[in-house]
Design an enzyme around this catalytic site. Structure first.
Site, PDB file in Angstrom:
ATOM      1  N   GLU A  77      10.671  -1.308  -4.262  1.00 53.74           N
ATOM      2  CA  GLU A  77       9.967  -0.453  -3.303  1.00 53.74           C
ATOM      3  C   GLU A  77      10.943   0.389  -2.483  1.00 53.74           C
ATOM      4  O   GLU A  77      10.577   0.954  -1.459  1.00 53.74           O
ATOM      5  CB  GLU A  77       9.070  -1.302  -2.390  1.00 53.74           C
ATOM      6  CG  GLU A  77       7.973  -2.002  -3.184  1.00 53.74           C
ATOM      7  CD  GLU A  77       6.921  -2.675  -2.308  1.00 53.74           C
ATOM      8  OE1 GLU A  77       6.987  -2.549  -1.070  1.00 53.74           O
ATOM      9  OE2 GLU A  77       6.034  -3.319  -2.874  1.00 53.74           O
ATOM     10  N   LYS A  93      -5.803  -3.904  -0.614  1.00 54.88           N
ATOM     11  CA  LYS A  93      -5.272  -3.207  -1.790  1.00 54.88           C
ATOM     12  C   LYS A  93      -6.474  -2.967  -2.694  1.00 54.88           C
ATOM     13  O   LYS A  93      -7.046  -3.928  -3.235  1.00 54.88           O
ATOM     14  CB  LYS A  93      -4.280  -4.105  -2.534  1.00 54.88           C
ATOM     15  CG  LYS A  93      -2.949  -4.361  -1.811  1.00 54.88           C
ATOM     16  CD  LYS A  93      -2.217  -5.513  -2.503  1.00 54.88           C
ATOM     17  CE  LYS A  93      -0.742  -5.586  -2.128  1.00 54.88           C
ATOM     18  NZ  LYS A  93      -0.128  -6.846  -2.650  1.00 54.88           N
TER      19      LYS A  93
HETATM   20  P1  PGA Z   1       3.027  -6.401  -5.395  1.00 52.08           P
HETATM   21  O1  PGA Z   1       3.666  -6.714  -3.989  1.00 52.08           O
HETATM   22  O2  PGA Z   1       2.474  -5.045  -5.364  1.00 52.08           O
HETATM   23  O3  PGA Z   1       4.185  -6.570  -6.341  1.00 52.08           O
HETATM   24  O4  PGA Z   1       1.977  -7.461  -5.621  1.00 52.08           O
HETATM   25  C1  PGA Z   1       3.225  -6.147  -2.800  1.00 52.08           C
HETATM   26  C2  PGA Z   1       2.912  -7.206  -1.772  1.00 52.08           C
HETATM   27  O5  PGA Z   1       3.063  -8.408  -2.049  1.00 52.08           O
HETATM   28  O6  PGA Z   1       2.471  -6.871  -0.683  1.00 52.08           O
HETATM   29 ZN    ZN Z   2       2.263  -9.345  -0.183  1.00 53.66          ZN
END
Ligand code: PGA
Ligand code: ZN
Length: 436
Positions: free
Chosen positions: A208, A340
């Site tokens: 990231e 998400k």
């Molecule tokens: P991921 O991680 O998109 O790899 O699941 C993001 C998070 O854990 O917030």
């Molecule tokens: Zn997370």
């Protein structure tokens, strides 16, 4: 036919920030308006989140999305032709009926999320509104510019498990403006880089965009973060605070937590005690997934002990699922949820979860995935719902910066007073300190 009836749905293969294939969907309406969205992809995924449908097999290391695209072009698309894009709930209900399996395993959450978001973009375009305003009008929320959580060091599954903890982040709740958050974070990010360089430990970035974490312990990363905040001219715990995503499910096995870097294994209680010490010793205001998704007892105990002091976010633990938020609230686990959209698979279900969180008195943090693209839908979602907080990764790489930059553009329309400042953290030690 009305202007907002869906005329065509096209799924195409594009590529994400890790170089993996992913699903893009383009929706065209009878009146000519179009909308487009791209599915992101997680690396540290909850077991209860919508399935990221991949082809498997030898090509593209199994990451192909041909089956997901076949679902868009052969099943979802044909079912949506002629439907009214302005009725997002009805569109998402059709998508859910096409794949009623609890984890959308047949069509894939990657296929459904890109389609659902593309329809939303198209209906916003038809209404001649930016997405954030369309969402705010649709949900009757007051739009606000969110407080960012920004990664300085990446770890866990995003950095070859070089350190156990996944995200070492800063928040700047004491900033007067969103622009000031960007500026202060820039100073901290590069201060951290210069410290790593001085120690001979600068080695690029994690998934990231946070610095690659060459440390001898998880706590050394925390120490270095505090140092970076100071080197940037800030006093840790004043304007700037620390936020962690432990992503503990990634290193839990049969109720034990394996800290590979430190070569120790902790029980759930010992894990809680260790995090408690960190909360004492460092200006930490937010902790995500402190215990594994299977460790409900640990989550309850941790929230009991620290829920008054810090924000406790369920990510893998709640997987953007409204029923799990209700359950956690009733049981006293977590006090915030990560939103998400691709964890649940449709816009309507993500909004349902946001509303469940509001009803439960939980905070909400809209979040990107570790595999991202130029798609900026989540910036609009965070603003339009007035979610209050946004997490998209670090302060480098355009799949991350695109989201921060979109907030700056939206702010020009909403005005500087729309920034929430530190209000999402009011009921934490930081918020109480501000009240004197
Ligand atoms: P991921 O991680 O998109 O790899 O699941 C993001 C998070 O854990 O917030
Ligand atoms: Zn997370």
């Amino acid at each position: 036919m009305t202007m907002t009836d869906i005329k065509s749905v096209l799924g195409r293969r594009v590529w994400d920030s890790r170089g993996n294939p992913t699903v893009e969907v383009e929706v065209r309406l009878a009146g000519g308006a179009t909308g487009r969205a791209i599915a992101p992809a997680g690396a540290s995924r909850g077991t209860r989140e919508a399935v990221d449908l991949r082809d498997g097999g030898p090509t593209l290391r199994g990451m192909g999305v041909d089956q997901a695209l076949a679902g868009v072009n052969g099943t979802i698309g044909p079912a949506l032709i002629g439907q009214d894009a302005a009725d997002q709930a009805a569109i998402d209900a059709i998508i859910r009926q096409l794949d009623p399996s609890p984890l959308k395993a047949t069509l894939g959450g990657n296929a459904t999320v890109a389609t659902s978001l593309a329809v939303l973009h198209a209906s916003a375009a038809a209404a001649e509104k930016p997405l954030w305003r369309h969402l705010a009008d649709h949900t009757r929320k007051a739009p606000t510019i969110p407080l960012p959580e920004i990664q300085i060091f990446g770890g866990g599954a995003h950095a070859g498990r070089r350190v156990d903890v996944q995200d070492f982040m800063v928040m700047v709740p004491g900033a007067d403006s969103f622009d000031a958050v960007m500026e202060i974070t820039n100073e901290i990010y590069f201060a951290a880089g210069s410290i790593m360089a001085k120690k001979g430990r600068l080695s690029g970035v994690a998934d990231e965009g946070g610095w690659w974490p060459i440390f001898d312990s998880n706590e050394e990363a925390l120490e270095t973060l505090v140092e970076a905040i100071e080197l940037a001219g800030e006093t840790p715990g004043e304007r700037v605070v620390i936020s962690l995503d432990i992503a503990a499910s990634e290193f839990e096995d049969a109720g034990r937590y394996r800290l590979a870097l430190e070569d120790r294994t902790l029980s759930s209680d010992e894990m809680i005690a260790m995090l408690g010490r960190w909360i004492e010793d460092y200006p930490i205001v937010s902790i995500e997934d402190p215990l594994a998704e299977s460790d409900s007892a640990g989550m309850h105990a941790f929230t009991q002990d620290f829920g008054e002091r810090v924000q406790i976010i369920g990510d893998d633990y709640l997987v953007t699922n409204a029923a799990l938020v209700d359950e956690a609230a009733a049981a006293g686990a977590c006090n915030a949820v990560l939103i998400k959209v691709n964890q649940v698979g449709t816009v309507s279900e993500a909004i349902e979860t946001f509303e469940a969180a509001q009803n439960a008195g939980f905070r909400s943090v809209v979040s990107a995935r570790s595999g991202e693209t130029e798609d900026v839908s989540i910036s609009h979602l965070a603003v339009g719902l007035g979610a209050g907080q946004l997490k998209v990764g670090s302060f480098t790489r355009s799949e991350r910066m695109a989201k921060w930059n979109e907030c700056l553009r939206i702010q020009d329309e909403l005005g500087p007073d729309s920034f929430v400042k530190g209000t999402p953290l009011a009921n934490t030690w930081w918020g109480r300190k501000q009240q004197g």
